[in-house]
Design a protein around this motif. Structure first.
Motif, PDB file in Angstrom:
ATOM      1  N   ARG A   1      -5.647  42.117 -15.655  1.00  0.00           N
ATOM      2  CA  ARG A   1      -5.940  40.697 -15.850  1.00  0.00           C
ATOM      3  C   ARG A   1      -4.617  39.943 -15.980  1.00  0.00           C
ATOM      4  O   ARG A   1      -3.700  40.429 -16.625  1.00  0.00           O
ATOM      5  CB  ARG A   1      -6.752  40.547 -17.150  1.00  0.00           C
ATOM      6  N   GLU A   2      -4.543  38.774 -15.438  1.00  0.00           N
ATOM      7  CA  GLU A   2      -3.305  37.994 -15.426  1.00  0.00           C
ATOM      8  C   GLU A   2      -2.180  38.860 -14.843  1.00  0.00           C
ATOM      9  O   GLU A   2      -1.236  39.256 -15.533  1.00  0.00           O
ATOM     10  CB  GLU A   2      -2.994  37.474 -16.842  1.00  0.00           C
ATOM     11  N   PRO A   3      -2.300  39.176 -13.529  1.00  0.00           N
ATOM     12  CA  PRO A   3      -1.415  40.168 -12.904  1.00  0.00           C
ATOM     13  C   PRO A   3       0.067  39.862 -13.033  1.00  0.00           C
ATOM     14  O   PRO A   3       0.905  40.778 -13.042  1.00  0.00           O
ATOM     15  CB  PRO A   3      -1.823  40.169 -11.432  1.00  0.00           C
ATOM     16  N   LYS A   4       0.411  38.582 -13.155  1.00  0.00           N
ATOM     17  CA  LYS A   4       1.822  38.202 -13.279  1.00  0.00           C
ATOM     18  C   LYS A   4       2.477  38.935 -14.462  1.00  0.00           C
ATOM     19  O   LYS A   4       3.649  39.299 -14.419  1.00  0.00           O
ATOM     20  CB  LYS A   4       1.868  36.675 -13.487  1.00  0.00           C
ATOM     21  N   HIS A   5       1.706  39.137 -15.537  1.00  0.00           N
ATOM     22  CA  HIS A   5       2.249  39.821 -16.712  1.00  0.00           C
ATOM     23  C   HIS A   5       2.697  41.251 -16.385  1.00  0.00           C
ATOM     24  O   HIS A   5       3.711  41.728 -16.890  1.00  0.00           O
ATOM     25  CB  HIS A   5       1.198  39.867 -17.829  1.00  0.00           C
TER      26      HIS A   5
ATOM     27  N   PHE B   1       3.422  39.472 -25.340  1.00  0.00           N
ATOM     28  CA  PHE B   1       2.659  38.822 -24.271  1.00  0.00           C
ATOM     29  C   PHE B   1       1.393  38.226 -24.872  1.00  0.00           C
ATOM     30  O   PHE B   1       0.608  38.943 -25.501  1.00  0.00           O
ATOM     31  CB  PHE B   1       2.237  39.841 -23.196  1.00  0.00           C
ATOM     32  N   LEU B   2       1.190  36.932 -24.656  1.00  0.00           N
ATOM     33  CA  LEU B   2      -0.054  36.277 -25.076  1.00  0.00           C
ATOM     34  C   LEU B   2      -0.901  36.017 -23.834  1.00  0.00           C
ATOM     35  O   LEU B   2      -0.433  36.229 -22.705  1.00  0.00           O
ATOM     36  CB  LEU B   2       0.261  34.952 -25.779  1.00  0.00           C
ATOM     37  N   GLY B   3      -2.134  35.520 -24.035  1.00  0.00           N
ATOM     38  CA  GLY B   3      -2.958  35.147 -22.881  1.00  0.00           C
ATOM     39  C   GLY B   3      -2.406  33.883 -22.232  1.00  0.00           C
ATOM     40  O   GLY B   3      -1.641  33.135 -22.867  1.00  0.00           O
ATOM     41  N   HIS B   4      -2.791  33.620 -20.987  1.00  0.00           N
ATOM     42  CA  HIS B   4      -2.210  32.483 -20.270  1.00  0.00           C
ATOM     43  C   HIS B   4      -2.504  31.131 -20.895  1.00  0.00           C
ATOM     44  O   HIS B   4      -1.734  30.198 -20.737  1.00  0.00           O
ATOM     45  CB  HIS B   4      -2.654  32.501 -18.792  1.00  0.00           C
ATOM     46  N   SER B   5      -3.608  31.037 -21.637  1.00  0.00           N
ATOM     47  CA  SER B   5      -3.885  29.743 -22.275  1.00  0.00           C
ATOM     48  C   SER B   5      -3.364  29.712 -23.707  1.00  0.00           C
ATOM     49  O   SER B   5      -3.661  28.789 -24.456  1.00  0.00           O
ATOM     50  CB  SER B   5      -5.387  29.460 -22.245  1.00  0.00           C
TER      51      SER B   5
ATOM     52  N   ILE C   1      10.441  33.572 -22.485  1.00  0.00           N
ATOM     53  CA  ILE C   1      10.869  34.331 -21.304  1.00  0.00           C
ATOM     54  C   ILE C   1      10.185  33.809 -20.041  1.00  0.00           C
ATOM     55  O   ILE C   1      10.800  33.607 -19.006  1.00  0.00           O
ATOM     56  CB  ILE C   1      10.539  35.849 -21.473  1.00  0.00           C
ATOM     57  N   ALA C   2       8.889  33.607 -20.146  1.00  0.00           N
ATOM     58  CA  ALA C   2       8.067  33.122 -19.016  1.00  0.00           C
ATOM     59  C   ALA C   2       6.789  32.586 -19.656  1.00  0.00           C
ATOM     60  O   ALA C   2       6.573  32.817 -20.852  1.00  0.00           O
ATOM     61  CB  ALA C   2       7.765  34.285 -18.069  1.00  0.00           C
ATOM     62  N   PRO C   3       5.920  31.881 -18.898  1.00  0.00           N
ATOM     63  CA  PRO C   3       4.700  31.390 -19.539  1.00  0.00           C
ATOM     64  C   PRO C   3       3.941  32.505 -20.276  1.00  0.00           C
ATOM     65  O   PRO C   3       3.651  33.540 -19.689  1.00  0.00           O
ATOM     66  CB  PRO C   3       3.881  30.840 -18.366  1.00  0.00           C
TER      67      PRO C   3
END
Ligand SMILES: C[S@@+](CC[C@H](N)C(=O)[O-])C[C@H]1O[C@@H](n2cnc3c(N)ncnc32)[C@H](O)[C@@H]1O
Length: 303
Positions: free
Chosen positions: A109-113, A275-279, A292-294
């Motif tokens: 889930r959220e492959p960018k991570h 790492f948190l969730g995208h929202s 570091i990144a969203p």
């Protein structure tokens, strides 16, 4: 081929496949008075730390009506008495947690991570000359039915297979005992494993009966444990290189979110990643994580 490349190929052949919708009922639903609602909210907040907002009252009624029916109770007042006085109240609190939490999750889930983990985080952690150990310690802190920790295990196994002498330890935890039992079996329907790139599916899963089971060699690298993020987990844990705490903070109020983030800071080693969730974001939070990144943060190396 790198995991990131395999995943980008996979997503172009994949329609996404969301989890089934919200739980609803077609049977008689008893009314819930404001007093009962406030009391149930308080009980849920004390137990899990999750705040049920006013506009979620109908959702709560729907979900708990099933429990009332199952227990043969007529009113929410009876239910409140049950969770306070019944000899089965401990078991019922487990059911209550399941009724009010959302377990939606997916492999990768959220492959960018996972791309950031492979391309940036793992190389950075492994190049740290001050490390005394070649074991990477990773925690999936709201692991739901296991898709997130098994995705992490695949990512780590693939990456570390190319780095001699390195190992990983993976802790996966959740508050729900029911969902943890499902996660330990490591068995998934075909539509659930769709985001897993085909070569990795063949390598890490056994197929039978239309379902897929995580191979024992991978499954045994993940330790599942019940941990309530609302409680003082930082007393028992420490020294993580990476924490995935995704799509769970959204259910907490700001004060509880801040407390949970502070506890994560405490159990991360300096230079470790959160790492948190995208929202979810640390925007406005006073704990000095580096961006570091969203939704990806690092505890400074000199912290
Ligand atoms: C939406 S799922 C997220 C799963 C996964 N992290 C992901 O992003 O796909 C949220 C999970 O948080 C768990 N949860 C809710 N409250 C919790 C708490 N107080 N402590 C630990 N886990 C909790 C739920 O049981 C559920 O499995």
């Amino acid at each position: 081929m790198s995991l990131a490349n395999l995943m980008s190929r996979q997503s172009s052949t994949n329609s996404g496949g969301d989890a089934p919708g919200q739980k609803t009922t077609m049977f008689f639903t008893p009314p819930m008075t404001d007093r009962e609602f406030q009391e149930l909210r308080r009980r849920i907040f004390d137990e899990i730390g999750i705040e049920i907002r006013e506009h979620k009252k109908h959702l709560l009624i729907n979900r708990l009506s099933k429990r009332l029916r199952h227990l043969g109770l007529q009113t929410f007042s009876d239910y409140l008495k049950f969770i306070e006085q019944s000899p089965q109240r401990r078991q019922e609190m487990i059911e209550l947690v399941d009724a009010v939490t959302t377990n939606k999750t997916d492999f990768f889930r959220e492959p960018k991570h996972f791309e950031i983990l492979e391309r940036q985080v793992l190389p950075d952690l492994m190049s740290d000359r001050r490390r005394s150990s070649r074991t990477l310690r990773v925690w999936s802190a709201a692991s739901s039915s296991g898709e997130e920790p098994y995705s992490l295990a695949i990512c780590l196994a693939e990456y570390l297979a190319r780095q001699a002498g390195w190992k990983y330890e993976l802790l996966a935890s959740d508050i729900s005992e029911t969902i943890l039992r499902a996660a330990v079996t490591g068995i998934y329907a075909e539509e659930k494993v769709r985001p897993v790139p085909a070569p990795l599916l063949r390598k890490y899963f056994l197929k039978g009966d239309g379902r897929f089971k995580v191979k024992p060699e991978l499954a045994q690298t993940v330790t599942f444990k019940k941990i309530n993020l609302k409680l003082d987990f930082q007393r028992a844990l420490s020294g993580f290189d990476v924490i995935f705490c995704r799509n769970v903070l959204i259910y907490f109020n700001r004060e509880s979110q801040h407390e949970i983030i502070a506890k994560h800071w405490h159990v991360l080693r300096p230079g470790g990643y959160l790492f948190l969730g995208h929202s979810e974001t640390l925007h406005g939070c006073s704990i000095p994580f580096e961006y570091i990144a969203p939704s990806v943060y690092r505890k400074p190396v000199d912290a």
